[in-house]
Structures are given as structure tokens and as C-alpha cells.
Write a protein that holds these residues in place. Structure first.
Motif, PDB file in Angstrom:
ATOM      1  N   GLY A 153       0.827  -1.202   0.000  1.00 35.39           N
ATOM      2  CA  GLY A 153       0.000   0.000   0.000  1.00 35.39           C
ATOM      3  C   GLY A 153       0.864   1.256   0.000  1.00 35.39           C
ATOM      4  N   GLN A 154       0.244   2.337   0.440  1.00 33.11           N
ATOM      5  CA  GLN A 154       0.880   3.656   0.398  1.00 33.11           C
ATOM      6  C   GLN A 154       0.841   4.249   1.798  1.00 33.11           C
ATOM      7  OE1 GLN A 154      -1.544   6.116  -2.098  1.00 33.11           O
ATOM      8  NE2 GLN A 154       0.236   7.032  -3.060  1.00 33.11           N
ATOM      9  N   HIS A 155       1.771   5.138   2.089  1.00 32.60           N
ATOM     10  CA  HIS A 155       1.702   5.896   3.338  1.00 32.60           C
ATOM     11  C   HIS A 155       1.409   7.347   2.978  1.00 32.60           C
ATOM     12  CE1 HIS A 155       3.412   8.426   6.511  1.00 32.60           C
ATOM     13  NE2 HIS A 155       2.980   7.479   7.314  1.00 32.60           N
ATOM     14  N   THR A 159      -2.167  16.178   8.410  1.00 32.44           N
ATOM     15  CA  THR A 159      -1.805  17.306   9.267  1.00 32.44           C
ATOM     16  C   THR A 159      -1.584  16.878  10.723  1.00 32.44           C
ATOM     17  OG1 THR A 159      -2.467  19.550   9.826  1.00 32.44           O
ATOM     18  CG2 THR A 159      -4.231  17.967   9.706  1.00 32.44           C
ATOM     19  N   GLY A 160      -0.680  17.592  11.414  1.00 35.84           N
ATOM     20  CA  GLY A 160      -0.447  17.374  12.853  1.00 35.84           C
ATOM     21  C   GLY A 160       0.127  16.011  13.175  1.00 35.84           C
ATOM     22  N   GLY A 161       0.863  15.422  12.261  1.00 31.20           N
ATOM     23  CA  GLY A 161       1.485  14.115  12.531  1.00 31.20           C
ATOM     24  C   GLY A 161       0.565  12.943  12.271  1.00 31.20           C
ATOM     25  N   SER A 162      -0.714  13.230  12.061  1.00 24.00           N
ATOM     26  CA  SER A 162      -1.618  12.128  11.710  1.00 24.00           C
ATOM     27  C   SER A 162      -1.235  11.603  10.328  1.00 24.00           C
ATOM     28  CB  SER A 162      -3.067  12.613  11.688  1.00 24.00           C
ATOM     29  OG  SER A 162      -3.460  12.954  12.997  1.00 24.00           O
ATOM     30  N   PHE A 163      -1.652  10.432  10.052  1.00 22.14           N
ATOM     31  CA  PHE A 163      -1.295   9.847   8.762  1.00 22.14           C
ATOM     32  C   PHE A 163      -2.330   8.802   8.369  1.00 22.14           C
ATOM     33  CE2 PHE A 163       0.566   7.224  12.011  1.00 22.14           C
ATOM     34  CZ  PHE A 163       0.435   5.916  11.552  1.00 22.14           C
ATOM     35  N   LYS A 505      -7.834  -1.029   1.112  1.00 27.74           N
ATOM     36  CA  LYS A 505      -8.375  -0.533   2.385  1.00 27.74           C
ATOM     37  C   LYS A 505      -7.560   0.689   2.796  1.00 27.74           C
ATOM     38  CE  LYS A 505      -9.802  -3.279   5.667  1.00 27.74           C
ATOM     39  NZ  LYS A 505      -9.629  -4.462   6.525  1.00 27.74           N
ATOM     40  N   THR A 506      -8.254   1.754   3.189  1.00 22.59           N
ATOM     41  CA  THR A 506      -7.559   2.947   3.676  1.00 22.59           C
ATOM     42  C   THR A 506      -7.707   3.009   5.190  1.00 22.59           C
ATOM     43  OG1 THR A 506      -8.104   4.085   1.630  1.00 22.59           O
ATOM     44  CG2 THR A 506      -7.439   5.468   3.475  1.00 22.59           C
ATOM     45  N   VAL A 507      -6.596   3.203   5.872  1.00 22.22           N
ATOM     46  CA  VAL A 507      -6.629   3.295   7.333  1.00 22.22           C
ATOM     47  C   VAL A 507      -6.166   4.699   7.719  1.00 22.22           C
ATOM     48  CG1 VAL A 507      -5.752   2.330   9.494  1.00 22.22           C
ATOM     49  CG2 VAL A 507      -6.052   0.843   7.505  1.00 22.22           C
ATOM     50  N   CYS A 508      -7.051   5.447   8.385  1.00 20.79           N
ATOM     51  CA  CYS A 508      -6.746   6.828   8.758  1.00 20.79           C
ATOM     52  C   CYS A 508      -6.377   6.848  10.249  1.00 20.79           C
ATOM     53  CB  CYS A 508      -7.984   7.679   8.464  1.00 20.79           C
ATOM     54  SG  CYS A 508      -7.687   9.409   8.700  1.00 20.79           S
TER      55      CYS A 508
END
Ligand SMILES: NC(=O)c1ccc[n+]([C@@H]2O[C@H](COP(=O)([O-])OP(=O)(O)OC[C@H]3O[C@@H](n4cnc5c(N)ncnc54)[C@H](O)[C@@H]3O)[C@@H](O)[C@H]2O)c1
Ligand SMILES: C[N+](C)(C)CCCC=O
Length: 518
Positions: A153-155, A159-163, A505-508
Motif C-alpha cells: 500500500g501507500q503511506h 496534518t499534525g502528525g496524523s497519517f 483498504k484505507t486506514v486513517c
């Protein structure tokens, strides 16, 4: 020399034994006595059935197997077997899956003569061609073994260190439904990417060619795949519908005709299942007068007569620029007359029988219709009677070239799926492009020209998924393969096939506090 091997002696001797056995198989001798269904890592008789089918040896017309068509309960058993294996297989790393696929490829390579022989017996294509099909098959598994470890997948930085990150995940139990013209190869084109992505599979070959895909199932098991990784059910439309309508099936990959493809899509729509459709074609091959004529003639031969013309992507509408029409036609007809027809297991044979009597009669029907509509038979189109008495019941015909063809003739508009080439003259690039695209199909297309700008311009304008410049029907596994328009959608082969057998699948991930608007 190594004195001790990690593989037991019997395993080392088995391939040699199999090769020796396949060499003793001659046309007219094979009879299947084994169950043709496969689930849970073993051959089984189905627990229920919806009628039975017979498979033939097309070169003799002999029945080589009578087998039950799997019923709803058997289909469910096969799917449950695949579902159980999915729990194990999907948890393996890409590299672990890769090792199984590589080992399966190695076994296919080792057993290629036996597999090609069986393919020839059941399908009728020449042993020369069947060997190529088997080569493409193990290359397919090797190629997807190479991609299994790089499924990633991708990283994404937020914002604010969230990914966020994405995971490419398998779909689950995939169904493969195949046509009879490339039985083993089609099964590898589907299972290679499906298994590489971590899916498991239930496969239904055409009832005309049930034999070799079971050998593939055994090979996946021998290669270290868990029981249930690749299962086989046999049968026709009813069995196929049980598969497509089953709620535990995550995806359907289908190769076959447009009418069946449309039904498959309908069933998939009810279950909101993704589908890959590899359907028929009536592809154009455009030959400009500046072509290397010898290459163009050879290209037209490759575009029309492999596997007795029973090839989805064949370039059967051969458009030839008017000033070379006569010379081209003369050269093609001369070559077609020289095609060696006969016992497909003999080394020199280049054309075997068609798949069955129905297909042969269908092709003769097209030729009769073509004559009635004004086409001229330049060669062939009639039954071929082999001298060898054991081939008397075979489904042979002389390959055919039709001249004086017009765009509105049935033989030019419809897929014949037999060794019949239609030659159509043209004058200008603009005109030929309009005529080439004037079809509901869009699987393939080809152009022969020494003018590279024109060649690229023409293929860019062709409404077809697989295009060739100065060659035809070359399709190594690295290249995506599939159609436009009614020839289907989705792609087999190439890196892109991994996308058709996986989901994203995207994991926020929040690294700070939750700011609620309420
Ligand atoms: N695009 C490609 O890659 C490709 C490759 C090979 C063949 N084809 C096409 O396949 C056709 C020839 O093959 P065919 O005669 O086996 O095609 P077909 O559509 O008759 O059958 C294909 C498969 O579908 C199954 N089937 C039939 N009815 C079904 C139903 N209602 N539900 C589920 N499954 C069903 C058959 O048993 C068989 O396994 C030609 O049109 C050819 O162009 C396409
Ligand atoms: C390998 N070929 C010749 C491109 C055929 C692909 C399968 C289509 O029937």
C-alpha cells in the motif's frame, strides 16, 4: 554430484515416469478413469449432479470421459473448501505465496510434455502449439510469483502528525470460468494473479475440456498450497450459475462468449460482485501497401490459424490496401494450402481438428452463408479427410480464405471461431479506420506498415484493448490483455491484473485529540 536430495526418491523419479508415460500416449489411446472434480486437496466425485457431459478427443471423435456436472451441493462444498483455505492462504506473506507459485511453475515446466500431450488430446490443437501454451502457463505463475511479494500500500502524511496508509487486500473466494480453446493457459491466467494476491479459487473449465485443469489443481497441492487453495468443479451452464450466484463468492473472472458474459454480469450484479469479462472478438488486421509483405503475410497467418482459428483475439477481418491486394492474396492462399493438417500429436502437424462436430458444422454454416452472400472461396472451407483410419471420426476441415468480402456480410460481422480469414480491400487510412471500428467488438487489432508514424496513429485510433504493430497474437504474460466494447472489461496478465484480484483498504490514523464539531 549430490548424493542426498531433500526430495524423496519417488518424487524425483515421478516426473521421469510421467514423461515416459505421456510419450506412450498416441492419438486414440487415452481414456480418463479418474474423478475430475477437485476440492480439499484431492480428486472427488461430486456429491450431487445436474446431468452429465461427455468430453471428446476431437481428432478421433472418441468419447474420452463421461462425467457428472456438479450440482448446487457440490458447488457449495468446493466453495467452502476454498473459504477454509482462504483463512490460511490470505495470512501468508507475499513471499510465502510466491514460493508456492514458483514451485508450481517448476512442476509445470518439468511435466510440460505430459501436460501438452493431454491438452492436445482433449482440445485438438497441435502438440507444437500446446507446448507453447504450457510454456506461457508456467511463465504466468512465475511472473505473478514475482509480483506477490511486492503487493503493498501507500503511506500518506496528514496534518499534525496524523497519517493514513492503504492496504491492498485479497477479495476472498474467486470463481474462474473458462473457455475450451486454451484450457490450461486460461486457468493459469486466472489463478496466477488470484493466488498471488492471497485469494483462493474455484474453477470451472468448459465441459468440452475438463481434463488438464485438474492436473493444475494437483500441481498447486504438490507445490505446497493448502488443501482448498484451487478447486475444480465440472459442468456447463447450470453448474456455472450455482457458482456465480453463491453468496460466498467475492469475484468472478470469466472467459467465453459475449452472450454468456452478459448473463454472468447479470448474476454478478445481483450479488454486487466484481467481474472480469474476457469475451469474443472480430478483430481487424490492417495491411498497408508499404508493409514488408512477407511479414504481413506471416502476420495474417498467425492472426487467423492458431488453434484451428478458435482464438478470441484473431484478426479475422484482414483489410489489405488495394494496390497489394492481388499479391498478398496469392501469397496467403499459397501458405494456407501448405498448412500441415492431421494427427495433432505428430511433430510436423500444424493444424488439428476443431473442438467438436457442432463447432465444425457452425463454421461450415458461416462458409455456406458467405458464398450465398457473394464471397469467393479462395481455398479450403470443406471437410478434410485424413488418410490415417483412426482419424476418420475427427472434426477436421481445410483452412479457408474468403475473397470478394464486403463489410455487411455475416462472415465479416460475426465471430466464426474457426480457420476462416476474410480479405477486404481498402484505399485510404481514414476509410479503413472507420470500417475497422465499425463493430460491437473491441478485443484486438493489428497494423502492418513501415511508416511508424502511421502505425502508431492507426493503433491509437483503433477501438481495441490489445493492439499489434507489425506482428500479431504475441501476448507474453507481462502485457495486459483484454477488450474494449462488447469484448469485455478488466484485464488479465501484466501488473494491472493484481488490481483486479485485490481491494484497497484505507486506514486513517489520528495522532492528536478528536475535535468534535458538536
Ligand atoms: N477474451 C478472451 O480472453 C477469450 C479467450 C478465449 C475464448 N474467448 C471467447 O470464448 C468463446 C468460446 O468459448 P466457449 O464456447 O466456451 O464460450 P461459452 O460462453 O459458451 O462458455 C464459456 C464458459 O462459460 C460456461 N457457461 C455457459 N453458460 C453459463 C452460464 N449461464 N453461467 C455460467 N457459466 C456458463 C461454459 O460452461 C464455459 O465454461 C468465444 O466467443 C471466444 O472469443 C475469449
Ligand atoms: C495466446 N493467444 C494466442 C494470444 C490467445 C489468447 C487467448 C484467446 O483465446
Amino acid at each position: 554430484m549430490k548424493l542426498f536430495s531433500a526430495r524423496p526418491l519417488v518424487q524425483l523419479l515421478l516426473p521421469k515416469l510421467r514423461i515416459a508415460m505421456s510419450r506412450t500416449l498416441t492419438t486414440g489411446t487415452f481414456q480418463n478413469s479418474l474423478p475430475l472434480n477437485y476440492r480439499g486437496g484431492t480428486r472427488v466425485q461430486p456429491i450431487d449432479s445436474v446431468g452429465e457431459e461427455q468430453a471428446y478427443e476431437p481428432s478421433t471423435g472418441r468419447v474420452i470421459s463421461t462425467f457428472p456436472c456438479s450440482g448446487e451441493k457440490e458447488v457449495n462444498e468446493a466453495i467452502q473448501s476454498a473459504k477454509a483455505a482462504f483463512k490460511i492462504w490470505s495470512q501468508k506473506s507475499g513471499m510465502e505465496r510466491s514460493r508456492v507459485l514458483l514451485e508450481a511453475a517448476r512442476i509445470i515446466r518439468e511435466r510440460s510434455e505430459e501436460l501438452a500431450t493431454m491438452e492436445t488430446i482433449n482440445n485438438g490443437k497441435s502438440i507444437f502449439e500446446a507446448r507453447v501454451d504450457i510454456e506461457i502457463s508456467w511463465q504466468t505463475l512465475e511472473y505473478y510469483a514475482g509480483l506477490a511479494g511486492s503487493m503493498a500500500g501507500q503511506h500518506v502524511q496528514l496534518t499534525g502528525g496524523s497519517f493514513a496508509y492503504t492496504r491492498r487486500e485479497p477479495l476472498g473466494v474467486c470463481v474462474g470460468i473458462g473457455a475450451w480453446n486454451y484450457p490450461f493457459q486460461i486457468a493459469c491466467w486466472k489463478s496466477g494473479p488470484a493466488l498471488a494476491c492471497g485469494n483462493t479459487m474455484v474453477y470451472k473449465p468448459s465441459p468440452f475440456t475438463p481434463i488438464t485443469v485438474v492436473l493444475l489443481a494437483e500441481i498447486f497441492k504438490e507445490a505446497g498450497g493448502p488443501p482448498g487453495l484451487f478447486n475444480v468443479v465440472q459442468g456447463g451452464a447450470a453448474t456455472g450459475e450455482f457458482l456465480c450466484n453463491h453468496p460466498d463468492v467475492a469475484k468472478i473472472s470469466f472467459t467465453g462468449s459475449v452472450p454468456t458474459g452478459s448473463k454472468i454480469m447479470g448474476m454478478a450484479a445481483k450479488g454486487i460482485k466484481p467481474v472480469t469479462l474476457e469475451l469474443g472478438g472480430k478483430s481487424p488486421l490492417i495491411i498497408f501497401s508499404d508493409s514488408n509483405l512477407e511479414n504481413a503475410v506471416n502476420g495474417a497467418m498467425m492472426a487467423n490459424f492458431l488453434t484451428q482459428g478458435q482464438v478470441c483475439c484473431n484478426g479475422t477481418r484482414v483489410f489489405v490496401q488495394r494496390d497489394i491486394l492481388e499479391k498478398f492474396t496469392e501469397m496467403v492462399v499459397e501458405k494456407v494450402k501448405k498448412i500441415q493438417i492431421g494427427d495433432p500429436l505428430l511433430e510436423d502437424t500444424r493444424m488439428g481438428p476443431l473442438i467438436n462436430r457442432i463447432q465444425l458444422d457452425k463454421v461450415f454454416g458461416f462458409i455456406k452463408g458467405a458464398k450465398e452472400q457473394g464471397a469467393k472461396i479462395l481455398t479450403g472451407g470443406d471437410p478434410y479427410t485424413p488418410k490415417d483410419p483412426k482419424l476418420k471420426g475427427g472434426f477436421f476441415m481445410n483452412p479457408c480464405v474468403l475473397g470478394n468480402c464486403k463489410d455487411d456480410m455475416t462472415c465479416v460481422k460475426e465471430e466464426i471461431f474457426g480457420p476462416v480469414m476474410s480479405i477486404l480491400p481498402f484505399d485510404t487510412e481514414e476509410e479503413v479506420l472507420q470500417r475497422a471500428n465499425n463493430t460491437t467488438y473491441g478485443l484486438a487489432g493489428g497494423v502492418f506498415s513501415r511508416d511508424i508514424q502511421r502505425a502508431h496513429r492507426v493503433v491509437a485510433a483503433l477501438q481495441a484493448g490489445m493492439c499489434f504493430i507489425n506482428n500479431y497474437n504475441v501476448s507474453p504474460v507481462e502485457l495486459p490483455f483484454g477488450g474494449y466494447k462488447k469484448s469485455g472489461f478488466g484485464r488479465e496478465n501484466g501488473q494491472v491484473a493484481m488490481e483486479y484480484y485485490s481491494q484497497l483498504k484505507t486506514v486513517c490514523v489520528e495522532m492528536g485529540n478528536v475535535e468534535s464539531v458538536f
